[in-house]
Scaffold this active site. Structure first.
Site, PDB file in Angstrom:
ATOM      1  N   HIS A  58     -33.763 -32.051 -24.088  1.00  0.00           N
ATOM      2  CA  HIS A  58     -33.205 -32.855 -22.981  1.00  0.00           C
ATOM      3  C   HIS A  58     -34.327 -33.359 -22.088  1.00  0.00           C
ATOM      4  CE1 HIS A  58     -30.533 -33.804 -19.528  1.00  0.00           C
ATOM      5  NE2 HIS A  58     -29.592 -33.834 -20.445  1.00  0.00           N
ATOM      6  N   PHE A  59     -35.036 -34.257 -22.344  1.00  0.00           N
ATOM      7  CA  PHE A  59     -35.212 -35.015 -23.581  1.00  0.00           C
ATOM      8  C   PHE A  59     -36.675 -34.898 -23.945  1.00  0.00           C
ATOM      9  CE2 PHE A  59     -31.737 -36.945 -21.201  1.00  0.00           C
ATOM     10  CZ  PHE A  59     -30.717 -36.930 -22.129  1.00  0.00           C
TER      11      PHE A  59
END
Length: 159
Positions: A58-59
């Site tokens: 994420h991410f």
């Protein structure tokens, strides 16, 4: 037995937090409590680092701390406030209690939280009756609101 702890200390370090909250790595989302006024308000924080496991997904190319974890940190902070308001700093009682969140309302995310940020949780008691607590407040980075929410919780016996 429920009590009112107005003369509670105002700062708690990680070793204290671990004695009150049941959460552990990777879900303990409070590093320190820096202000606590029983039955009224609390300020706590978590240092966000690039080493958080969540950033693997994420991410990977643009790490952003998930909003749901910001709300969970607010919930843990509110639970710490409710518990210590009722029983003070009492690790033995903490072993017998658990805080369940019942509702999360009015959630808004305003600014992304990224590695290097100090995520502060500012919560105040909106109302409480017995073991039911309603708190509201903000999550902030450098004095800017990154999220806000109202949460309702129930303190129950841990089975």
């Amino acid at each position: 037995m429920e009590q009112n702890h107005q003369n509670l200390q105002s700062q708690f370090f990680i070793e204290h937090i671990l004695q009150i909250l049941p959460h552990r790595y990777p879900m303990l989302l409070i590093d320190r409590v820096v202000e606590l006024e029983a039955n009224k308000k609390i300020v706590a924080y978590k240092n966000i680092t690039f080493n958080e496991d969540v950033f693997n997904g994420h991410f990977p190319d643009k790490p952003i701390f998930p909003g749901v974890l910001i709300v969970e940190g607010m919930a843990q902070t509110g639970g710490f406030l409710a518990f210590t308001s009722l029983w003070g700093f009492d690790p033995e009682i903490a072993k017998t209690k658990i805080v369940y969140f019942m509702t999360i309302d009015k959630v808004k995310f305003r600014i992304p939280v990224t590695p290097g940020d100090r995520l502060e949780y500012h919560l105040e008691v909106l109302k409480h009756k017995g073991m039911i607590w309603q708190v509201g407040g903000t999550a902030q980075v450098d004095g800017k609101v990154v999220a806000e929410a109202e949460l309702k919780a129930m303190i129950a016996e841990r089975d």
